[in-house]
Design a protein around this motif. Sequence first.
Motif, PDB file in Angstrom:
ATOM      1  N   GLN A  56       0.828  -1.210   0.000  1.00  0.00           N
ATOM      2  CA  GLN A  56       0.000   0.000   0.000  1.00  0.00           C
ATOM      3  C   GLN A  56       0.860   1.257   0.000  1.00  0.00           C
ATOM      4  O   GLN A  56       0.406   2.328  -0.412  1.00  0.00           O
ATOM      5  CB  GLN A  56      -0.919   0.007   1.228  1.00  0.00           C
ATOM      6  CG  GLN A  56      -1.957  -1.108   1.264  1.00  0.00           C
ATOM      7  CD  GLN A  56      -2.983  -0.973   0.168  1.00  0.00           C
ATOM      8  OE1 GLN A  56      -3.235   0.124  -0.305  1.00  0.00           O
ATOM      9  NE2 GLN A  56      -3.572  -2.088  -0.252  1.00  0.00           N
TER      10      GLN A  56
ATOM     11  N   LYS B 116       1.368   3.358  -3.203  1.00  0.00           N
ATOM     12  CA  LYS B 116       0.336   4.271  -3.723  1.00  0.00           C
ATOM     13  C   LYS B 116       0.733   5.739  -3.551  1.00  0.00           C
ATOM     14  O   LYS B 116       0.615   6.522  -4.502  1.00  0.00           O
ATOM     15  CB  LYS B 116      -1.000   3.973  -3.053  1.00  0.00           C
ATOM     16  CG  LYS B 116      -1.582   2.620  -3.475  1.00  0.00           C
ATOM     17  CD  LYS B 116      -2.954   2.364  -2.883  1.00  0.00           C
ATOM     18  CE  LYS B 116      -3.516   1.043  -3.385  1.00  0.00           C
ATOM     19  NZ  LYS B 116      -4.847   0.742  -2.817  1.00  0.00           N
TER      20      LYS B 116
ATOM     21  N   ASN C  86       3.272   6.452  -6.159  1.00  0.00           N
ATOM     22  CA  ASN C  86       2.678   6.572  -7.487  1.00  0.00           C
ATOM     23  C   ASN C  86       2.015   7.932  -7.669  1.00  0.00           C
ATOM     24  O   ASN C  86       2.112   8.552  -8.734  1.00  0.00           O
ATOM     25  CB  ASN C  86       1.661   5.447  -7.691  1.00  0.00           C
ATOM     26  CG  ASN C  86       1.234   5.308  -9.137  1.00  0.00           C
ATOM     27  OD1 ASN C  86       2.058   5.422 -10.048  1.00  0.00           O
ATOM     28  ND2 ASN C  86      -0.044   5.054  -9.363  1.00  0.00           N
ATOM     29  N   GLU C  87       1.343   8.405  -6.613  1.00  0.00           N
ATOM     30  CA  GLU C  87       0.715   9.722  -6.695  1.00  0.00           C
ATOM     31  C   GLU C  87       1.771  10.817  -6.851  1.00  0.00           C
ATOM     32  O   GLU C  87       1.583  11.779  -7.612  1.00  0.00           O
ATOM     33  CB  GLU C  87      -0.121   9.960  -5.443  1.00  0.00           C
ATOM     34  CG  GLU C  87      -1.356   9.058  -5.351  1.00  0.00           C
ATOM     35  CD  GLU C  87      -2.044   9.157  -4.010  1.00  0.00           C
ATOM     36  OE1 GLU C  87      -1.533   9.923  -3.148  1.00  0.00           O
ATOM     37  OE2 GLU C  87      -3.065   8.474  -3.805  1.00  0.00           O
TER      38      GLU C  87
ATOM     39  N   VAL D 100       1.384  -1.099  -9.894  1.00  0.00           N
ATOM     40  CA  VAL D 100       0.707  -0.744  -8.650  1.00  0.00           C
ATOM     41  C   VAL D 100      -0.684  -1.358  -8.603  1.00  0.00           C
ATOM     42  O   VAL D 100      -1.099  -1.925  -7.581  1.00  0.00           O
ATOM     43  CB  VAL D 100       0.626   0.788  -8.497  1.00  0.00           C
ATOM     44  CG1 VAL D 100      -0.283   1.168  -7.332  1.00  0.00           C
ATOM     45  CG2 VAL D 100       2.015   1.374  -8.290  1.00  0.00           C
ATOM     46  N   TRP D 101      -1.418  -1.291  -9.732  1.00  0.00           N
ATOM     47  CA  TRP D 101      -2.788  -1.810  -9.725  1.00  0.00           C
ATOM     48  C   TRP D 101      -2.808  -3.326  -9.574  1.00  0.00           C
ATOM     49  O   TRP D 101      -3.488  -3.861  -8.696  1.00  0.00           O
ATOM     50  CB  TRP D 101      -3.509  -1.398 -11.007  1.00  0.00           C
ATOM     51  CG  TRP D 101      -4.990  -1.649 -10.923  1.00  0.00           C
ATOM     52  CD1 TRP D 101      -5.937  -0.824 -10.418  1.00  0.00           C
ATOM     53  CD2 TRP D 101      -5.681  -2.838 -11.344  1.00  0.00           C
ATOM     54  NE1 TRP D 101      -7.176  -1.401 -10.500  1.00  0.00           N
ATOM     55  CE2 TRP D 101      -7.054  -2.644 -11.052  1.00  0.00           C
ATOM     56  CE3 TRP D 101      -5.279  -4.042 -11.927  1.00  0.00           C
ATOM     57  CZ2 TRP D 101      -8.015  -3.610 -11.327  1.00  0.00           C
ATOM     58  CZ3 TRP D 101      -6.249  -5.008 -12.196  1.00  0.00           C
ATOM     59  CH2 TRP D 101      -7.598  -4.783 -11.903  1.00  0.00           C
TER      60      TRP D 101
ATOM     61  N   GLY E 115      -1.350  -4.510  -6.213  1.00  0.00           N
ATOM     62  CA  GLY E 115      -2.302  -4.321  -5.126  1.00  0.00           C
ATOM     63  C   GLY E 115      -3.384  -5.387  -5.127  1.00  0.00           C
ATOM     64  O   GLY E 115      -3.780  -5.894  -4.078  1.00  0.00           O
TER      65      GLY E 115
END
Length: 742
Positions: free
Chosen positions: A200, A203, A206-207, A256-257, A260
Motif C-alpha cells: 500500500q 500508492k 505513485n501519486e 501498482v494496480w 495491489g
Amino acid sequence: MTPDQMRDASLLDLFRLEAEAQKQVLDTGLLILERDPTNAGQLEACMRAAHSLKGAARIVGLDHGVQVAHAMEDLLVAAQEGLLRLLPDHIDALLQGSDLLLRIGQAQQDAELETRVETVTTRLQILLGNAVPALRVQPGASAAFAAEAAAPSQPETPTTTAPQASEPVADERISRVLRVSAERFDHLIDLSGKSLVEFQRTKPLNESLHRLKRQQESARRTLETLREQLLGTDLDASAQALFAESRHQELFDDFVWYGGQRTQQLYDLALASRMRPFADVLTGHTRMLRDLGRSLGKQVRLEIEGDNTQVDRDVLERLEAPLTHLLRNAVDHGIEPPALRTRKGKPEEGVVQLRARHHAGMLVLEVSDDGAGIDLERVAQAVVKRRFATAEQVQQMTEEELLAFLFLPGFSMSQQVTEVSGRGVGLDVVQHEIRRMRGNVRLLQSPDQGCLFHLELPLTLSVVRALVVTIGGEAYAFPLAQIERMLRLPRSAIVQLEGRQHFWLEDEHVGLISAAQLLQCDEKQGDDDSIPIVLVRDREQYHGLAVEAFLGEFTLVLMPLDARLGKVRDVAAGALLHDGTPVLILDVDDLLNSVSKLLGTGRLDRVDHASSTHQASSKRVLVVDDSLTVRELERKLLLSRGYQVSVAVDGMDGWNALRAEAFDLLITDIDMPRMDGIELVTQVRQDPRLRSLPVMVVSYKDREEDRRRGLEAGADYYLAKASFHDEALLDAVQTLIGEARE
C-alpha cells in the motif's frame, strides 16, 4: 518395528480416525432418535455406523470393539424392525457404547477396559432381551459371544468404501486436506498481511510520480513556448525524448494496480484458510447438554442456528470454554424441572438455543433458554448477603445494574456446591475470556421467558477493526468491539461535578478524562468548538476519553510488539496504516485499569475549554534505531515528556539528519545496517559542528567491553536495553540535556 507391527500400527491409526468420525454420526443420530424414535433415516445411519466399526475392529484385531459394536448393532436392528421402541435408557446405553468404541481405539488393553466392555455389552444385551424376550441372553452367553466375536467370520459388506470409478477425479482433488503446522500457517498469515500493508505504501509514491509527470509536462510546454518565441524552432530530439518518458509511468501504474490486487487476494485467501465453520466448536455439546439434563432430572434440547458461520480457528479454540459454561449454566440455572414447567403451562422439555451469525464484521453469538428467567429479588438478597452493597443501595439499582453482579468473581446464586455450579467461578471467567478476545458480553432476561447472553467477537484475531484517533499528535487505535460509541462534545457542555469534569449523555453524567494524560502525552488542542470523545465502559460505569481527532475506521493487521519489551502499559499491539504510518493499538482493559488508578490519585488534568496557547519550543532529540518497535517506543516516551523527536532507521540515515538539522541530543543503537552506532558516534565526535552534541547509546549489548567501546567512541551515556524501562531512559535524557523546555 517389524513390517507386521508397522502395518498394525497404521491400521490402528485408521481405526481411530474412523471411530472418531462414526462416533459423531452415532451421537448426532442417537440424540435425534431420543426425540423421534421411529426416524428411519437416523436408525439406518446409526446401524450402519455400528456395523462399520464392527467390521473395522475385526480387521484390526480389536475383539472388544467387535463385541461392543455387535451388541449396539443388534439393538438398533431390533428398533429398525419394529421389535422395540428406543427409550432414554436405550439411548444411554448406546451412547456409552459409542464412547467406549472411541476409547478402545485409543487405549491399551487392560483389566479396567475389559470390565467396562463387559458391563456395557451386558447392559445392551439385557435391554434387548427385556424388549424382545426371544432374544434374551442366557447365562454365560456373554462369554460365548466374546469367543464368537474373536473367531474368524465371513467378510461383511463394508459401508465406507473407496470412491467408485464413475466418480470424477476432480472431486477427490477438491476434498484433499493438506496438513500444515500452525506455526508455519501463522507465519504465512503474518507475511501476507505485512506484504499487503507494505505494498500500500507504493500508492503515495505513485501519486507523487503523477504529480512529477504533470509538472514535467507543464515544464515541457513552457520550454517549447520559450524556444519558439526566442529561436523560432522546436525542441531537439533529445529534449523531446527526455520529456516523453511516459511509458515508464504507465508500466508503474499497471504494477501498482495489479500488485495491489494480487497482495489483497493473497491476504484474503490466507485469512480465509484460517476460517472454520462454527460447527467445529460444537462437537459434543448437544450430547453434553442431554447428559447434563438427564443427571439433573431435566429434559433439555439444544437447537443450533448458523452452524456454518465461518470463524477464525483461534477464536473457535478460545470460545470453547466460555461457550461450554454458558450452555451448562442454561441447563443448571435456566431450565426448570419438568414438573415445575408443566405447572406453568410449558412443555416438559426445555429448549436451549445457540445462534451464530456475522454482523458488521463481527461474530455475534446468542445463548438463550426458555426457562424462568432470573429472580432479581434473589440476586438482590445475594448482593446484600455477600456485602457487595447495602440494602438501601440495592433498592436504588436498576435491573441492568443488578444483573452486572452476576459477572463478579466469587458471586453465585447456588445454595450449595455441586459438580455443575456453586463455587462462584463462572460468568466472571466468561466475561474475562471474551474481553481478552476484544469482544463483549451482555445479559438480558425476561421473567418466565428465559435469559439471553449476547456475545460480540471479532471474526479473526489476526486483524482488528478499529477506530484510529490522534492523541498527543500521534495515531492510536481503539478496537471497535471494546468501545461503546464515539461522539463530539461541545466545549460548553462540560460541567463540574464533585471536582471532576463531566458531561450529560442520555440523562446520565459521564466522567471526562484526557486520553493524553492517560498515555502521558502533551495534549494538542485545536480551535474546534467540539471535543472528540471515545466512550468506554467499565462494567456499569462509563468513561469519556477526550482525544484530539478522529482519523476514521480501519481494518488493521496486528503486529505483536517485540517480546523483549515485555508488557507495555495500555498497549496491546502495533499496526501500520495503509500509508505506512505506525499506530499503537490500545489495550482497553489495561486502559480502564489506568483510569481507576488515575481517579484514585485525584490528579486529573482539565480538558480545557479553549484552544491551546503558544508554548516555548521544546528541545530536539534524534533517535537512531533499525528496530521499528524500539524506535517508536523511545519516540513516544520522549514525546510524552514534551521533547521534540525525529527518527532515523540506521546510522547513515541518522548522519544525514544530523548534518541537515540541529538537535540537542542523539540516541543511537549499535548494531545497524550501512553505518553502525560506533561509526556514527565517531563521525559526530570528528565533526567540529557536532562534537559537543550529547550522545546516548541504547543497545542490547550489555557486556563491559561493549560499554567500553561505546564510551571510548565518544558516547556520554550507555544504557542497556536488557535493563531498559521507561523511567531509566527519561532520567538519562534529563541528566544529559535537562527538562524538555527551559
